[in-house]
Motif scaffolding. Structure first.
Motif, PDB file in Angstrom:
ATOM      1  N   VAL A 126       0.708  -0.854  -0.292  1.00 40.72           N
ATOM      2  CA  VAL A 126      -0.197  -0.133  -0.201  1.00 40.72           C
ATOM      3  C   VAL A 126       0.829   0.789  -0.157  1.00 40.72           C
ATOM      4  O   VAL A 126       1.778   1.260   1.013  1.00 40.72           O
ATOM      5  CB  VAL A 126      -1.037   0.026   1.475  1.00 40.72           C
ATOM      6  CG1 VAL A 126      -1.747   1.386   0.918  1.00 40.72           C
ATOM      7  CG2 VAL A 126      -2.360  -1.400   1.375  1.00 40.72           C
ATOM      8  N   LEU A 127       0.535   1.946  -0.594  1.00 40.71           N
ATOM      9  CA  LEU A 127       0.933   3.407  -0.696  1.00 40.71           C
ATOM     10  C   LEU A 127       1.117   3.854   0.426  1.00 40.71           C
ATOM     11  O   LEU A 127       0.952   3.968   1.111  1.00 40.71           O
ATOM     12  CB  LEU A 127       0.437   4.282  -1.583  1.00 40.71           C
ATOM     13  CG  LEU A 127       1.205   5.433  -1.941  1.00 40.71           C
ATOM     14  CD1 LEU A 127       2.484   5.618  -3.003  1.00 40.71           C
ATOM     15  CD2 LEU A 127       0.370   6.762  -2.819  1.00 40.71           C
ATOM     16  N   GLY A 128       3.012   4.072   0.651  1.00 37.25           N
ATOM     17  CA  GLY A 128       3.359   4.789   1.719  1.00 37.25           C
ATOM     18  C   GLY A 128       2.837   6.292   1.968  1.00 37.25           C
ATOM     19  O   GLY A 128       3.715   6.948   0.279  1.00 37.25           O
ATOM     20  N   VAL A 129       3.549   6.711   2.785  1.00 36.41           N
ATOM     21  CA  VAL A 129       2.707   8.739   3.191  1.00 36.41           C
ATOM     22  C   VAL A 129       4.485   9.094   2.977  1.00 36.41           C
ATOM     23  O   VAL A 129       4.583  10.289   2.498  1.00 36.41           O
ATOM     24  CB  VAL A 129       2.468   8.443   4.740  1.00 36.41           C
ATOM     25  CG1 VAL A 129       2.844  10.568   4.727  1.00 36.41           C
ATOM     26  CG2 VAL A 129       0.998   8.357   5.125  1.00 36.41           C
ATOM     27  N   ALA A 130       5.086   8.840   3.783  1.00 35.75           N
ATOM     28  CA  ALA A 130       6.891   8.945   3.391  1.00 35.75           C
ATOM     29  C   ALA A 130       6.957   9.072   2.016  1.00 35.75           C
ATOM     30  O   ALA A 130       7.462  10.459   1.163  1.00 35.75           O
ATOM     31  CB  ALA A 130       7.618   8.641   3.680  1.00 35.75           C
ATOM     32  N   ALA A 131       6.937   8.032   1.185  1.00 30.36           N
ATOM     33  CA  ALA A 131       7.095   7.320  -0.513  1.00 30.36           C
ATOM     34  C   ALA A 131       6.237   8.788  -1.138  1.00 30.36           C
ATOM     35  O   ALA A 131       6.792   9.511  -2.082  1.00 30.36           O
ATOM     36  CB  ALA A 131       7.022   6.464  -0.518  1.00 30.36           C
ATOM     37  N   LEU A 132       5.173   8.765  -1.611  1.00 34.95           N
ATOM     38  CA  LEU A 132       4.259   9.834  -1.990  1.00 34.95           C
ATOM     39  C   LEU A 132       4.774  10.958  -1.950  1.00 34.95           C
ATOM     40  O   LEU A 132       4.658  12.164  -2.427  1.00 34.95           O
ATOM     41  CB  LEU A 132       2.374   9.513  -0.573  1.00 34.95           C
ATOM     42  CG  LEU A 132       1.863  11.110  -1.883  1.00 34.95           C
ATOM     43  CD1 LEU A 132       1.368  10.952  -3.113  1.00 34.95           C
ATOM     44  CD2 LEU A 132       0.388  10.414  -1.084  1.00 34.95           C
TER      45      LEU A 132
END
Length: 374
Positions: A126-132
């Protein structure tokens, strides 16, 4: 090597083996007999728009007005019209990857630039906040969230959706495009539409359709809900492309959505198929696969599948096993490169049991032959 199979088992299809509901077919036939075969309003027939509004409210907890929704010729067509409505040349669209095969091309044809964020190292993919946060900026115009995911089956929990939405608002002026086409197929957790969170509703566009839930892929009816100005612009673009969706398809969609008994292919049936497919693949050497939380696909990691008879640990080049399985063992898989993961393969488990079981057997035979010494 084995001889070529001519009776192909196709596990690559993105269509669940669900029969179109009788209510949808009856509505379509009635529309034909009643002469509803001319152009419809560009936004969609009023009856279907009303049914979609009711569905959004009852199922997703989102209260769209009529000028905030429209119907198009399939979810892909809807998405293209939306992207064309919001993008200017060079605008960026964040695409978590592995991703649906159509996203990159749709973004580019609408004048945008896809920015991929690899989620395979994230918990539950699931997409991570830091990566986004790392990829958001002044050129970011949209962020696509696909839950449950095609191809990974990842379901984004409500708490993570709120974190991602907060991140988008903090670092950009982007729209959130929530692709919820597989919302019916959830096995662990539950589906949440980010549009139901009031703090993000004004910048969220939901894309959905009747293809997967009701087994109506060929009817080509998708729909979207979002800000009225974006929707109106998308409707104008659709009118320039195709005038309106099929009148008969719209009536079929109305018949399905308004029938509470239409979605009779229970989650339990698909969960059983998922579990059977996972069990068949997990014991194969070099194959790494986990039960997806949702969707209708397994996304298998084939990185460590070896083919050199002298050294079984030597991995195959990306995509070679997929080609070998089809050419020699007659089972077709979705090549992972199309989804942004070259060493993977996507296979559909929401298909007829006999096709699924035979396909799984052939995959096992293909892996065994890869490792078999001369």
């Amino acid at each position: 090597m084995s001889e070529l199979h001519y009776d192909l088992m196709d596990l690559s299809v993105g269509a669940p083996a669900i029969r179109t509901p009788r209510s949808a077919s009856d509505a379509a036939i009635s529309a034909i007999l009643a002469g509803h075969t001319t152009y419809t309003p560009r936004r969609g027939i009023p009856e279907l728009l009303a049914a979609i509004r009711f569905k959004f409210d009852r199922v997703n907890g989102v209260a769209f007005t009529e000028d905030e929704i429209f119907v198009g010729a399939g979810a892909k067509h809807v998405l293209f019209c939306l992207l064309s409505a919001i993008l200017k040349p060079g605008d960026e669209v964040v695409v978590p990857s592995p991703h649906y095969v159509g996203y990159p091309g749709l973004v580019r044809r609408a004048g945008g630039v896809p920015v991929f964020v690899d989620v395979r190292a994230e918990p539950d993919q699931v997409l991570g906040v830091a990566a986004l946060a790392k990829v958001l900026g002044p050129r970011t115009r949209a962020v696509i969230l696909n839950t449950p995911s095609n191809p990974t089956g990842a379901v984004i929990p409500a708490a993570r959706l709120r974190e991602l939405g907060t991140c988008v608002r903090a670092h950009s002026d982007a729209y959130i495009i929530s692709d919820e086409l597989y919302e019916t197929f959830v096995y662990e957790g539950e589906h949440t539409s980010i549009a139901s969170m009031s703090e993000f509703a004004a910048a969220t566009i939901v894309v959905n359709g009747v293809s997967k839930t009701y087994g109506m892929t060929g009817w080509r009816i998708g729909y979207a809900g979002g800000p009225a100005d974006v929707i109106q612009h998308a409707v104008t673009i659709q009118a320039e492309l195709s005038n309106c969706p099929s009148s008969i398809g719209q009536w079929a969609g109305w018949g399905a959505i308004t029938d509470p008994e239409a979605s009779t292919e229970t989650v339990a049936v698909q969960r059983a198929r998922r579990d059977r497919a996972v069990a068949a693949l997990q014991g194969l050497p070099g194959v790494d696969v986990s039960p997806p939380s949702g969707g209708i696909y397994l996304f298998a990691d084939l990185t460590h599948v070896g083919r050199d008879p002298g050294d079984p640990r030597a991995p195959l080049p990306p995509g070679e096993f997929v080609d070998f399985a089809e050419a020699v063992h007659g089972v077709r898989l979705g090549a992972g490169a199309k989804f942004g993961a070259p060493h993977h393969a996507r296979l559909t488990f929401a298909i007829d049991d006999d096709v699924l079981d035979e396909g799984l057997t052939r995959i096992s035979e293909a892996v065994a032959e890869v490792y078999r010494k001369p």
